[in-house]
Design a protein around this motif. Structure first.
Motif, mmCIF file in Angstrom:
data_model
loop_
_atom_site.group_PDB
_atom_site.id
_atom_site.type_symbol
_atom_site.label_atom_id
_atom_site.label_comp_id
_atom_site.label_asym_id
_atom_site.label_seq_id
_atom_site.Cartn_x
_atom_site.Cartn_y
_atom_site.Cartn_z
ATOM 1 N N ASN A 34 0.872 -1.172 0.000
ATOM 2 C CA ASN A 34 0.000 0.000 0.000
ATOM 3 C C ASN A 34 0.912 1.225 0.000
ATOM 4 O O ASN A 34 1.632 1.453 0.964
ATOM 5 N N CYS A 37 0.913 3.721 3.193
ATOM 6 C CA CYS A 37 1.458 3.376 4.515
ATOM 7 C C CYS A 37 2.675 2.454 4.418
ATOM 8 O O CYS A 37 3.385 2.284 5.393
ATOM 9 N N ASP A 39 2.530 -0.795 3.982
ATOM 10 C CA ASP A 39 2.214 -2.171 4.366
ATOM 11 C C ASP A 39 2.376 -3.094 3.160
ATOM 12 O O ASP A 39 2.109 -2.685 2.028
ATOM 13 N N CYS A 62 -0.844 -3.300 9.105
ATOM 14 C CA CYS A 62 -1.931 -3.115 10.067
ATOM 15 C C CYS A 62 -2.738 -4.399 10.259
ATOM 16 O O CYS A 62 -2.660 -5.329 9.449
ATOM 17 N N SER A 65 -5.000 -5.332 7.123
ATOM 18 C CA SER A 65 -4.345 -5.884 5.923
ATOM 19 C C SER A 65 -3.840 -7.302 6.189
ATOM 20 O O SER A 65 -3.970 -8.185 5.342
ATOM 21 N N CYS A 108 -7.028 -1.183 3.022
ATOM 22 C CA CYS A 108 -6.193 -2.140 3.771
ATOM 23 C C CYS A 108 -6.701 -3.559 3.536
ATOM 24 O O CYS A 108 -5.921 -4.485 3.308
HETATM 25 FE FE1 FES Z 1 -1.460 0.105 5.652
HETATM 26 FE FE2 FES Z 1 -3.652 -0.738 6.518
HETATM 27 S S1 FES Z 1 -2.561 0.946 7.293
HETATM 28 S S2 FES Z 1 -2.670 -1.384 4.748
#
Ligand code: FES
Length: 134
Positions: A34, A37, A39, A62, A65, A108
Protein backbone atom coordinates in the motif's frame (compact mmCIF):
# COMPACT_ATOMS: atom_id res chain seq x y z
CA UNK A 1 -23.11 -10.63 13.16
CA UNK A 2 -22.40 -7.64 15.38
CA UNK A 3 -19.44 -5.30 14.80
CA UNK A 4 -17.79 -6.66 17.94
CA UNK A 5 -17.77 -10.19 16.56
CA UNK A 6 -16.22 -8.96 13.30
CA UNK A 7 -13.53 -7.10 15.26
CA UNK A 8 -12.81 -10.24 17.26
CA UNK A 9 -12.42 -12.28 14.06
CA UNK A 10 -10.02 -9.70 12.62
CA UNK A 11 -7.95 -9.55 15.82
CA UNK A 12 -7.86 -13.33 16.08
CA UNK A 13 -6.47 -13.64 12.53
CA UNK A 14 -3.97 -10.83 13.23
CA UNK A 15 -2.67 -12.49 16.39
CA UNK A 16 -2.82 -16.05 15.04
CA UNK A 17 -2.43 -15.73 11.28
CA UNK A 18 -3.39 -18.79 9.22
CA UNK A 19 -1.24 -19.86 6.26
CA UNK A 20 1.64 -17.49 7.13
CA UNK A 21 4.97 -18.11 5.43
CA UNK A 22 6.48 -18.81 2.02
CA UNK A 23 6.31 -21.76 -0.36
CA UNK A 24 9.24 -23.34 -2.18
CA UNK A 25 8.76 -23.15 -5.93
CA UNK A 26 5.16 -21.82 -6.00
CA UNK A 27 3.19 -21.79 -9.28
CA UNK A 28 1.72 -18.37 -8.44
CA UNK A 29 3.68 -15.76 -6.53
CA UNK A 30 3.14 -12.02 -6.19
CA UNK A 31 3.52 -9.16 -3.81
CA UNK A 32 2.43 -5.57 -3.52
CA UNK A 33 2.32 -2.80 -0.98
CA UNK A 34 0.00 0.00 0.00
CA UNK A 35 1.88 3.11 -1.20
CA UNK A 36 0.23 5.29 1.45
CA UNK A 37 1.46 3.38 4.51
CA UNK A 38 4.03 0.92 3.09
CA UNK A 39 2.21 -2.17 4.37
CA UNK A 40 3.20 -5.21 2.35
CA UNK A 41 1.66 -8.58 1.42
CA UNK A 42 3.02 -11.47 -0.61
CA UNK A 43 1.06 -14.58 -1.61
CA UNK A 44 2.47 -17.92 -2.83
CA UNK A 45 0.24 -20.63 -4.30
CA UNK A 46 0.97 -24.20 -5.32
CA UNK A 47 -1.46 -25.76 -7.80
CA UNK A 48 -2.32 -29.38 -8.39
CA UNK A 49 -4.42 -30.10 -11.50
CA UNK A 50 -5.27 -26.38 -11.69
CA UNK A 51 -6.59 -26.33 -8.10
CA UNK A 52 -5.00 -24.59 -5.08
CA UNK A 53 -3.26 -27.32 -3.07
CA UNK A 54 -1.19 -25.02 -0.83
CA UNK A 55 -1.22 -21.30 -0.15
CA UNK A 56 0.81 -19.00 2.08
CA UNK A 57 0.99 -15.28 2.68
CA UNK A 58 3.68 -13.14 4.21
CA UNK A 59 3.88 -9.47 5.02
CA UNK A 60 3.74 -6.75 7.58
CA UNK A 61 1.33 -3.99 8.40
CA UNK A 62 -1.93 -3.11 10.07
CA UNK A 63 -4.33 -5.58 11.64
CA UNK A 64 -6.82 -5.30 8.77
CA UNK A 65 -4.35 -5.88 5.92
CA UNK A 66 -2.74 -8.86 7.66
CA UNK A 67 -5.92 -10.48 8.97
CA UNK A 68 -7.57 -10.00 5.59
CA UNK A 69 -4.69 -11.94 3.98
CA UNK A 70 -5.09 -14.69 6.58
CA UNK A 71 -8.85 -14.91 5.97
CA UNK A 72 -8.47 -14.72 2.18
CA UNK A 73 -5.90 -17.52 2.05
CA UNK A 74 -8.25 -19.70 4.15
CA UNK A 75 -11.04 -19.04 1.64
CA UNK A 76 -8.93 -19.95 -1.41
CA UNK A 77 -7.90 -23.51 -0.53
CA UNK A 78 -9.24 -25.96 -3.16
CA UNK A 79 -10.35 -23.22 -5.58
CA UNK A 80 -9.57 -23.49 -9.29
CA UNK A 81 -7.40 -20.91 -11.07
CA UNK A 82 -10.54 -19.70 -12.83
CA UNK A 83 -12.23 -19.15 -9.45
CA UNK A 84 -9.16 -17.23 -8.22
CA UNK A 85 -9.35 -14.90 -11.20
CA UNK A 86 -13.06 -14.28 -10.58
CA UNK A 87 -12.93 -13.95 -6.78
CA UNK A 88 -14.70 -10.70 -5.87
CA UNK A 89 -14.05 -8.08 -3.24
CA UNK A 90 -17.62 -8.56 -1.98
CA UNK A 91 -16.84 -12.18 -1.09
CA UNK A 92 -13.83 -11.09 0.97
CA UNK A 93 -15.48 -8.04 2.54
CA UNK A 94 -18.48 -10.08 3.57
CA UNK A 95 -16.20 -12.48 5.44
CA UNK A 96 -14.29 -9.59 7.03
CA UNK A 97 -17.39 -7.68 8.05
CA UNK A 98 -17.89 -4.57 5.93
CA UNK A 99 -20.12 -2.80 8.49
CA UNK A 100 -17.10 -2.06 10.67
CA UNK A 101 -14.84 -0.89 7.85
CA UNK A 102 -14.61 2.72 6.64
CA UNK A 103 -13.27 3.65 3.17
CA UNK A 104 -9.61 3.96 4.28
CA UNK A 105 -9.75 0.55 5.95
CA UNK A 106 -11.30 -1.04 2.88
CA UNK A 107 -8.04 -0.25 1.02
CA UNK A 108 -6.19 -2.14 3.77
CA UNK A 109 -8.62 -5.05 3.48
CA UNK A 110 -8.28 -5.30 -0.30
CA UNK A 111 -4.47 -5.31 -0.48
CA UNK A 112 -4.31 -9.12 -0.26
CA UNK A 113 -6.97 -9.50 -2.96
CA UNK A 114 -4.99 -7.19 -5.25
CA UNK A 115 -1.89 -9.35 -4.72
CA UNK A 116 -3.93 -12.48 -5.49
CA UNK A 117 -5.17 -10.93 -8.74
CA UNK A 118 -1.67 -9.76 -9.76
CA UNK A 119 -0.30 -13.28 -9.27
CA UNK A 120 -3.22 -15.05 -10.93
CA UNK A 121 -3.24 -12.83 -14.01
CA UNK A 122 0.54 -13.19 -14.33
CA UNK A 123 0.12 -16.96 -14.18
CA UNK A 124 -2.62 -16.85 -16.83
CA UNK A 125 -0.51 -14.52 -18.97
CA UNK A 126 -3.34 -12.02 -19.31
CA UNK A 127 -3.41 -8.32 -18.55
CA UNK A 128 -4.49 -7.19 -15.10
CA UNK A 129 -7.86 -5.38 -15.25
CA UNK A 130 -7.89 -1.69 -14.30
CA UNK A 131 -9.72 -2.39 -11.06
CA UNK A 132 -8.10 -5.71 -10.09
CA UNK A 133 -9.89 -6.12 -6.77
CA UNK A 134 -13.23 -6.50 -8.56
FE1 FES B 1 -1.46 0.11 5.65
FE2 FES B 1 -3.65 -0.74 6.52
S1 FES B 1 -2.56 0.95 7.29
S2 FES B 1 -2.67 -1.38 4.75
Amino acid sequence: MSDDIYKEIILDHYRNPRNKGKLTDPDISAQDNNPVCGDRISIDITLKDNVVSDIKFDGEGCAISQSSASILTDMLMDKTVDELSKFTKDELLEELGTPSLGPARIKCALLSLKVLKIGTYQYLGTELPEDPEN
